[in-house]
Structures are given as structure tokens and as C-alpha cells.
Design a protein around this motif. Structure first.
Motif, PDB file in Angstrom:
ATOM      1  N   GLN A  91     -22.133 -25.533  -4.768  1.00 40.45           N
ATOM      2  CA  GLN A  91     -22.698 -25.885  -3.043  1.00 40.45           C
ATOM      3  C   GLN A  91     -21.693 -24.886  -2.405  1.00 40.45           C
ATOM      4  OE1 GLN A  91     -21.973 -29.806  -2.597  1.00 40.45           O
ATOM      5  NE2 GLN A  91     -23.551 -30.658  -4.291  1.00 40.45           N
ATOM      6  N   PRO A  92     -21.819 -24.106  -1.599  1.00 42.90           N
ATOM      7  CA  PRO A  92     -20.938 -23.113  -1.175  1.00 42.90           C
ATOM      8  C   PRO A  92     -20.147 -23.672   0.350  1.00 42.90           C
ATOM      9  CG  PRO A  92     -23.339 -22.103  -0.946  1.00 42.90           C
ATOM     10  CD  PRO A  92     -23.066 -23.260  -2.092  1.00 42.90           C
ATOM     11  N   VAL A  93     -19.037 -23.431   0.674  1.00 41.37           N
ATOM     12  CA  VAL A  93     -18.628 -24.037   1.755  1.00 41.37           C
ATOM     13  C   VAL A  93     -18.573 -22.391   2.811  1.00 41.37           C
ATOM     14  CG1 VAL A  93     -16.956 -24.741   2.700  1.00 41.37           C
ATOM     15  CG2 VAL A  93     -17.010 -24.838   0.664  1.00 41.37           C
ATOM     16  N   ARG A  94     -19.749 -22.859   3.942  1.00 39.32           N
ATOM     17  CA  ARG A  94     -20.296 -21.695   4.661  1.00 39.32           C
ATOM     18  C   ARG A  94     -19.057 -21.260   6.104  1.00 39.32           C
ATOM     19  NH1 ARG A  94     -25.171 -19.992   3.462  1.00 39.32           N
ATOM     20  NH2 ARG A  94     -26.284 -21.237   1.694  1.00 39.32           N
ATOM     21  N   TYR A  95     -18.581 -20.267   6.590  1.00 39.75           N
ATOM     22  CA  TYR A  95     -18.180 -19.851   7.727  1.00 39.75           C
ATOM     23  C   TYR A  95     -19.302 -20.427   8.520  1.00 39.75           C
ATOM     24  CZ  TYR A  95     -14.041 -18.074   5.952  1.00 39.75           C
ATOM     25  OH  TYR A  95     -12.790 -17.468   5.135  1.00 39.75           O
ATOM     26  N   VAL A  96     -18.893 -20.525   9.908  1.00 38.83           N
ATOM     27  CA  VAL A  96     -19.933 -20.589  11.047  1.00 38.83           C
ATOM     28  C   VAL A  96     -19.210 -19.964  12.261  1.00 38.83           C
ATOM     29  CG1 VAL A  96     -20.170 -22.124  12.659  1.00 38.83           C
ATOM     30  CG2 VAL A  96     -19.620 -22.894  10.373  1.00 38.83           C
ATOM     31  N   ILE A  97     -21.022 -19.603  12.181  1.00 39.16           N
ATOM     32  CA  ILE A  97     -21.299 -17.970  13.174  1.00 39.16           C
ATOM     33  C   ILE A  97     -21.474 -18.731  14.609  1.00 39.16           C
ATOM     34  CG2 ILE A  97     -21.013 -16.126  11.825  1.00 39.16           C
ATOM     35  CD1 ILE A  97     -23.696 -15.660  12.261  1.00 39.16           C
ATOM     36  N   GLY A  98     -21.213 -18.188  15.835  1.00 38.12           N
ATOM     37  CA  GLY A  98     -22.207 -18.473  16.825  1.00 38.12           C
ATOM     38  C   GLY A  98     -21.530 -20.304  17.637  1.00 38.12           C
ATOM     39  N   ASP A  99     -20.223 -20.463  16.978  1.00 38.20           N
ATOM     40  CA  ASP A  99     -19.478 -21.305  17.677  1.00 38.20           C
ATOM     41  C   ASP A  99     -18.747 -20.965  17.867  1.00 38.20           C
ATOM     42  OD1 ASP A  99     -17.892 -23.853  17.657  1.00 38.20           O
ATOM     43  OD2 ASP A  99     -19.089 -24.734  17.028  1.00 38.20           O
ATOM     44  N   PRO A 100     -18.276 -22.449  19.804  1.00 38.23           N
ATOM     45  CA  PRO A 100     -17.351 -21.865  20.541  1.00 38.23           C
ATOM     46  C   PRO A 100     -16.199 -22.012  19.695  1.00 38.23           C
ATOM     47  CG  PRO A 100     -18.878 -24.234  21.398  1.00 38.23           C
ATOM     48  CD  PRO A 100     -18.882 -22.851  19.523  1.00 38.23           C
ATOM     49  N   HIS A 101     -15.467 -22.583  18.936  1.00 39.32           N
ATOM     50  CA  HIS A 101     -14.454 -23.253  18.332  1.00 39.32           C
ATOM     51  C   HIS A 101     -13.978 -21.564  17.795  1.00 39.32           C
ATOM     52  CE1 HIS A 101     -15.425 -26.619  17.797  1.00 39.32           C
ATOM     53  NE2 HIS A 101     -14.347 -27.430  18.441  1.00 39.32           N
ATOM     54  N   GLN A 102     -14.917 -20.195  17.039  1.00 40.22           N
ATOM     55  CA  GLN A 102     -14.451 -18.753  17.162  1.00 40.22           C
ATOM     56  C   GLN A 102     -15.971 -18.119  17.598  1.00 40.22           C
ATOM     57  OE1 GLN A 102     -13.713 -17.769  13.177  1.00 40.22           O
ATOM     58  NE2 GLN A 102     -12.504 -16.265  13.383  1.00 40.22           N
ATOM     59  N   PRO A 103     -14.907 -17.749  19.001  1.00 45.50           N
ATOM     60  CA  PRO A 103     -16.637 -17.322  19.607  1.00 45.50           C
ATOM     61  C   PRO A 103     -16.811 -15.545  17.922  1.00 45.50           C
ATOM     62  CG  PRO A 103     -15.333 -17.410  20.893  1.00 45.50           C
ATOM     63  CD  PRO A 103     -14.380 -17.775  19.796  1.00 45.50           C
ATOM     64  N   LEU A 104     -15.605 -14.671  18.163  1.00 47.22           N
ATOM     65  CA  LEU A 104     -16.054 -13.222  17.180  1.00 47.22           C
ATOM     66  C   LEU A 104     -15.574 -13.863  15.618  1.00 47.22           C
ATOM     67  CD1 LEU A 104     -16.043 -10.232  16.989  1.00 47.22           C
ATOM     68  CD2 LEU A 104     -14.098 -10.422  17.466  1.00 47.22           C
ATOM     69  N   VAL A 105     -16.245 -13.201  14.521  1.00 46.30           N
ATOM     70  CA  VAL A 105     -15.787 -14.064  13.689  1.00 46.30           C
ATOM     71  C   VAL A 105     -15.369 -12.842  12.869  1.00 46.30           C
ATOM     72  CG1 VAL A 105     -16.680 -14.563  11.119  1.00 46.30           C
ATOM     73  CG2 VAL A 105     -17.472 -16.368  13.201  1.00 46.30           C
ATOM     74  N   ARG A 106     -14.907 -12.439  12.150  1.00 46.63           N
ATOM     75  CA  ARG A 106     -14.538 -11.507  11.037  1.00 46.63           C
ATOM     76  C   ARG A 106     -14.542 -11.859   9.602  1.00 46.63           C
ATOM     77  NH1 ARG A 106      -8.557  -8.076  11.131  1.00 46.63           N
ATOM     78  NH2 ARG A 106      -9.137  -6.995   8.533  1.00 46.63           N
ATOM     79  N   LEU A 107     -15.312 -10.831   9.266  1.00 44.97           N
ATOM     80  CA  LEU A 107     -15.730 -11.616   7.411  1.00 44.97           C
ATOM     81  C   LEU A 107     -14.931  -9.850   6.602  1.00 44.97           C
ATOM     82  CD1 LEU A 107     -19.332 -12.187   8.040  1.00 44.97           C
ATOM     83  CD2 LEU A 107     -17.252 -13.510   7.899  1.00 44.97           C
ATOM     84  N   THR A 108     -14.707 -10.336   5.653  1.00 37.98           N
ATOM     85  CA  THR A 108     -14.338  -8.468   4.553  1.00 37.98           C
ATOM     86  C   THR A 108     -14.970  -9.164   3.561  1.00 37.98           C
ATOM     87  OG1 THR A 108     -12.323  -9.998   3.273  1.00 37.98           O
ATOM     88  CG2 THR A 108     -12.071  -9.457   6.157  1.00 37.98           C
ATOM     89  N   ALA A 109     -14.999  -8.216   2.802  1.00 38.31           N
ATOM     90  CA  ALA A 109     -15.585  -8.181   1.025  1.00 38.31           C
ATOM     91  C   ALA A 109     -14.404  -8.973  -0.067  1.00 38.31           C
ATOM     92  CB  ALA A 109     -15.221  -6.361   0.401  1.00 38.31           C
ATOM     93  N   ALA A 110     -13.404  -9.365   0.433  1.00 35.79           N
ATOM     94  CA  ALA A 110     -13.229 -10.708  -0.467  1.00 35.79           C
ATOM     95  C   ALA A 110     -14.066 -11.771  -0.008  1.00 35.79           C
ATOM     96  CB  ALA A 110     -11.354 -11.349   0.255  1.00 35.79           C
ATOM     97  N   ASP A 111     -14.385 -12.179   0.916  1.00 32.42           N
ATOM     98  CA  ASP A 111     -15.315 -13.175   0.840  1.00 32.42           C
ATOM     99  C   ASP A 111     -17.154 -12.956  -0.197  1.00 32.42           C
ATOM    100  OD1 ASP A 111     -13.507 -14.028   3.341  1.00 32.42           O
ATOM    101  OD2 ASP A 111     -14.491 -13.204   4.371  1.00 32.42           O
TER     102      ASP A 111
END
Length: 609
Positions: free
Chosen positions: A435-455
Motif C-alpha cells: 500500500q503506497p504512501v502518496r505525496y499530495v499535490i494541490g493542497d494549500p499546505h504545500q502549493p508547489l511540490v517538488r519531485l525527483t527521480a529518487a521518488d
């Protein structure tokens, strides 16, 4: 992330229990890759660690404290009180180093009880909402990125000297060697707390002596002159330097008159990264054997915990959550069912340390889309007070702590007992392992989400492509891009991000082979893309756009629906053999409401053939 109502309930119950008590402060110091044998008090003939030795003697020494085989997993155990597999962590990268948001963490519980909480140093459990330290109970944050300075999730170009560190307000460059910088920041934070009546929890997670083995200038020379080779000389020099810095930190506690009511906990994240001298134990970091998981661990609370006391019972980082909560008279969350034991009664002299106990170890890190069941019989160990079953080897640790004599065939009853316990343990948690843990996009707690190849999770576009593990360091990404620039053959790289879209809307996705903060010369030398196409895929829909020669980043705008999103991005046309190049860096931001309410991506989506 603990639900606000749960936090409110924990606060109410804790405050009722603590009205008459002066709650202790907590200083938790964690080092990285420093095993049990990497202290002079453990008998290491090459090291001199007087400050850690004194701290060990001034309190209670847990002589057989068993960590996870890797630091990411141990950090999850410390903060959650749960085995890392239970709380979501089964790898050091690849989207599997994230704790489930619903699992309560120690800083959340302490903060809800009125503690000021801070982390300084290495977090290693996620770089985006809801998995950042500020999302998980830490009020003050100053950390480097990823699992080490210079790894892919870290600030690009970061190093051990003058490191960049991130606070809630953004990245800032510091001055000095990393250990000195982090300890000085801890001293400043403690000084600010000394005038306050509010109790505090400071988690100082040092990144040394983890690789790369870059010791302070000239400090490795004495070890090299004594006959040690690199990188062992630098590894030992980093340990002696951190010992000096921890001595400075403890002196600052004294100067601020905080020592008497501060619980100081010291431990490392796993066994030693080197076996140059490992206290006679078999195995190093990454192994389930004793040398891979036995860590130095001690705690001090003057007048409360016994001094010069050695506890040889099995203990674990899992115990810290319930034990520190008990020492601070803070109620555990309602219904909490961790894997650690509350050792506070024993530490306070009100009970004996438990003698009968079983601990389970598994190295994890199986390929992301493989069934964990295929790996249940690989890289595991079961321990109790006497026996260690490591795979198909059984050792009597009381008589044979170096694991030299395999008794597997001589004690079938013990083998059966330990294997049966392990099987039951695995079966209890196996349903959660995929069951994966997912990063959340479009949430006001972090408007700009940075992702990398390590993810990245493994690619669906090119299932056999090299993925997150091969691109977990900035060095690896530079080498890949340099080879492409030179026209050399490189391995195909690809992967996907497992996300959750919090709010439907119109999103901007920026993709690049290098992050924005890389210096212009590096962008120019190895960050320019060749003419080709950029691809962005989710499920059976794909967005494509032409790439112009020399482009260093590309931006796509698209509509996204709320819910789970598996997103994969890559560049084609970058090599003569048509191998694809995964987009190693992405930034995603919600711009507003959907432009085309009925479409999943946008009008240019191309169904997968």
C-alpha cells in the motif's frame, strides 16, 4: 499526520496528568552509520570518544540495542514506535521511505502535550506534503534533503562544507563543516528555549559519519599515519569530530542550566558502515546480523536514571516513543498499538527491564512492483534473549556473540519456535506492504511540490528501465547526463510518481533533467535536452509536446481530477538508440479551476496504443 481532533484529545488528557509535574525536556541525538563498535568505550583501539564515553557512563547504557539494518527504517521506528514495515517504510528511496500520515509520531504527541518541538539535521522520511517534518509535529525545522547531503532530493550541489539547509521559510546556505553547523544551530535553539517555561523536544539528527566520507580538513591524517586506509581514516575522523561537537552541546546544556531536567538520548541509526573494528560482531550496515543492527545507545537524566548502569536486555529504537512519553507523563494516543516497550518504569527504578522479548528484522528494499512475499525468506532475522536466527543459521548469542558456530541442525525445536514466530509476524503485516504512501499535490499546505527521480516507483512505460536506486545521488545523475552529452551509451531510466490530487483543477507541471537551482554552467554543459518530445502519462492517457534543441526545462499545463494519480514523465530523442530519459526533476503547482471540466488531462491527450 494526526487528525486535529485526536491532537485535541491527546492534549486534554496529557494536561490533566501533568498539572502537578515539571515535565522534563528531551534532547535526542542520532548519528548515522556509527555502529556499536565505533566508540572507544566499546573497546575500539583506534578511536577516542571521551564525551560520548562520559555520557554513556553518566546514565544507562543499552548494550544490546537492535536497530533496523538501515537508517531510514530506524528513523521510522524511533518516531513511530512501530516496525518500519507497519508504518509504511520498506526502502530508503523509491517512494517507500514515507510514514503513513495516519500513524501518530512522537513529536506530534509531545507537541500536543505542550512541548516545543524541533528537528535539526537529517529527516530522510519524505520531502513533500504530508510527509515533511513540519507536517509531522515539528514546529521548528532545519534539515538537509533526502537521506544524505548530496543525494538527489537534497539541494543541488550541496556539500559537507557550507551546507544548504531548509527551514519552513526556504533554503539557506550556512558556513562551516556540517557537524559544527548543525550542533551550533542546536545550541542557538536551546539558548532560545532556556528562558521559556515550555518543555522542549529537540531531535538532532546528524548526517555523519555517513558517506561521502569527507572529514573536516586534516583530521583524517593521524589515522592514515597510524596505518588505516581511506575511507576508514575519514570515517573515524568524522566520529571523533562529532564526539567533540556533542561535548560542546552537553556543555551548553550545563551553561544554560538545563541538564538537570533534560533527558539526553544518544544512539545511532544502524550498525557500522565499516567492519575495520566491529567489536567482534559479524556483518555491517545492511545486514540483519548483529554487526549490521547493533547500535550504541544510552540515556541520561541526572538523579532519575541510574548512572553507570548497563542493560544487557534486548532493547530497540521502537522503545523510544512509549518510553519518552512515559518519562514525560504524556498519554499515548488512544488505541495506540506500537511494537516498542515502555521502559520508563525500569529506567526510573520502579521495575526490572524485561528479559523475555523477541525482535524481528528484515532488510526490505525489494523491487517496488515485486510481491514482498517473494522476499519473506531473504534477509531476515529473529532474536530473543539468547538466540539469533539469521536466515537458515542459528546462533547462541550468549556463548557465541560473533556468530561463528551455526547450530541450526542441532536445535530444531528452537528453529521451529523462532521460524513460527517470524511467520506469524510477517503474516500480520504483509497485507500493508504494497500500500503506497502518496505525496499530495494541490493542497494549500504545500502549493508547489517538488519531485525527483529518487521518488520513482518502477516504470510502467519501460518496466526494465533503471529507476530510483540508480539515480539516488546527484553524482549518479551528473554521470548519466555527462555520458549523454558525450554521446556514450547509457542505461535507460524511467519511473513514476504515486501522488494524490487534493483538489481538481488546472495544474502546471515543470520537467527537467536538472533542478532549477543548479548553476547556469551546469545547465549549459549537461542540462540541455536534444530535439525530441516530452511525454507525460497517467494511466492510458498521455500528453506529448515537442522539445527544441537546447531546452533545459519544459512546462506543461493540464487539468487533473481529484484522487490517486500515477504520473510518469520522460524525454524521447535523447539518445541514438531511442532509449528514453526519465524526467529526474518535476515541480507541480495548482493554478486554479479546471479549464475543461470533463477531461482528465487536456485536449491533446493521446490514448496509449
Amino acid at each position: 499526520m494526526v487528525h486535529p481532533l485526536r491532537l485535541l484529545a491527546m492534549t486534554w488528557f496529557a494536561s490533566a496528568a501533568l498539572q502537578a509535574a515539571a515535565r522534563p525536556n528531551v534532547l535526542l541525538v542520532l548519528t548515522d552509520d556509527q555502529g556499536y563498535g565505533n566508540l572507544s568505550a566499546s573497546g575500539n583501539p583506534q578511536l577516542c570518544t571521551p564525551n560520548l564515553d562520559r555520557l554513556r557512563a553518566a546514565g544507562t547504557d543499552f548494550s544490546r540495542c537492535i536497530a533496523a539494518p538501515g537508517g531510514t527504517a530506524t528513523r521510522a521506528e524511533i518516531l513511530s514506535g512501530q516496525h518500519e514495515f507497519r508504518c509504511g517504510v520498506s526502502h530508503r528511496v523509491a517512494g517507500r521511505n514515507l510514514i503513513r500520515p495516519e500513524v501518530p509520531l512522537l513529536p506530534e504527541v509531545l507537541r500536543a502535550a505542550g512541548y516545543r518541538t524541533a528537528i535539526i539535521g537529517k529527516w530522510d522520511l519524505g520531502e513533500a506534503f504530508p510527509c515533511r517534518p513540519e507536517d509531522r509535529g515539528f514546529e521548528d525545522v532545519l534539515v538537509h534533503g533526502g537521506g544524505g547531503i548530496g543525494q538527489t532530493q537534497d539541494y543541488w550541489g550541496n556539500g559537507y562544507v557550507d551546507p544548504w539547509l531548509r527551514s519552513q521559510s526556504g533554503w539557506q546556505q550556512t558556513t562551516g563543516y556540517c557537524t559544527q553547523v548543525l550542533v551550533n544551530e542546536a545550541k542557538h535553539w536551546l539558548a532560545a528555549r532556556s528562558a521559556e517555561k515550555q518543555p522542549f523536544f529537540l531531535y538532532l539528527a546528524l548526517n555523519v559519519p555517513h558517506a561521502p566520507y569527507e572529514a573536516p580538513a586534516a583530521t583524517a591524517e593521524p589515522f592514515l599515519k597510524a596505518g588505516l586506509r581511506e575511507p576508514t581514516g575519514s570515517f573515524y575522523a568524522m566520529i571523533e569530530d562529532l564526539d567533540t561537537r556533542i561535548g560542546d552541546l552537553l556543555a551548553e546544556l550545563d551553561r544554560l542550566d538545563l541538564s538537570s531536567n533534560t533527558i539526553v538520548v544518544f544512539l545511532s541509526a544502524n550498525g557500522s558502515a565499516f567492519g575495520a573494528w566491529n567489536a567482534g560482531m559479524r556483518g555491517i550496515k545492511g545486514s540483519p546480523d548483529e554487526g549490521g543492527v547493533r547500535m550504541p545507545a544510552c540515556c541520561r537524566w541526572p538523579g532519575k536514571f541510574g548512572a553507570k548502569r548497563v542493560v544487557d536486555s534486548l532493547t530497540s529504537p521502537l522503545d523510544l516513543f512509549p518510553t519518552l512519553a512515559g518519562c514525560c507523563a504524556v498519554a499515548l494516543p488512544s488505541g495506540w498499538s506500537g511494537d516498542g516497550l515502555d521502559l520508563s518504569p525500569a529506567l526510573l527504578g520502579q521495575a526490572d527491564f524485561p528479559r523475555q522479548r523477541m525482535l524481528f528484522t528484515h532488510v526490505g528494499q525489494w523491487p517496488g512492483d515485486d510481491s514482498p512475499e517473494r522476499y519473506r525468506s531473504q534477509g531476515f532475522a529473529v532474536r530473543d534473549s539468547r538466540w539469533l536466527l539469521s536466515g537458515l543459521e542459528l546462533f547462541d548469542m550468549a556463548a557465541d556473540p560473533g556468530e561463528q558456530t551455526n547450530l541450526f541442525e542441532h536445535h530444531p525445536a528452537e528453529v521451529t519456535r523462532l521460524l513460527s514466530a517470524y511467520g506469524s509476524w510477517w503474516n500480520r503485516l504483509s497485507s500493508t506492504l504494497r500500500q503506497p504512501v502518496r505525496y499530495v499535490i494541490g493542497d494549500p499546505h504545500q502549493p508547489l511540490v517538488r519531485l525527483t527521480a529518487a521518488d520513482w516507483w518502477p516504470s510502467r512505460e519501460r518496466p526494465g528501465a533503471a529507476s530510483a536506486v540508480s539515480l539516488a545521488s546527484q553524482t549518479a545523475i551528473r554521470a548519466q547526463l555527462q555520458a549523454l552529452t558525450d554521446g556514450a551509451a547509457v542505461a535507460e531510466t524511467a519511473g513514476l510518481w504515486k501522488l494524490r490530487v487534493a483538489s481538481p483543477g488546472h495544474y502546471r507541471v515543470s520537467l527537467a533533467p536538472l533542478p532549477a537551482e543548479a548553476n547556469p554552467s551546469e545547465h549549459s554543459k549537461i542540462g540541455q535536452l536534444k530535439a525530441g518530445r516530452v511525454h507525460l502519462r497517467s494511466g492510458n492517457r498521455e500528453l506529448q509536446m515537442d522539445l527544441r534543441q537546447g531546452t533545459t526545462a519544459v512546462t506543461l499545463n493540464l487539468d487533473l481530477a481529484a484522487g490517486e494519480l500515477d504520473l510518469e514523465a520522460w524525454f524521447s530523442g535523447q539518445s541514438a538508440d531511442q532509449r528514453i530519459l526519465g524526467a529526474s526533476f518535476a515541480e507541480i503547482q495548482r493554478l486554479g479551476e479546471r479549464k475543461r471540466p470533463e477531461l482528465e488531462l487536456d485536449i491533446h491527450t493521446i490514448p496509449k496504443k
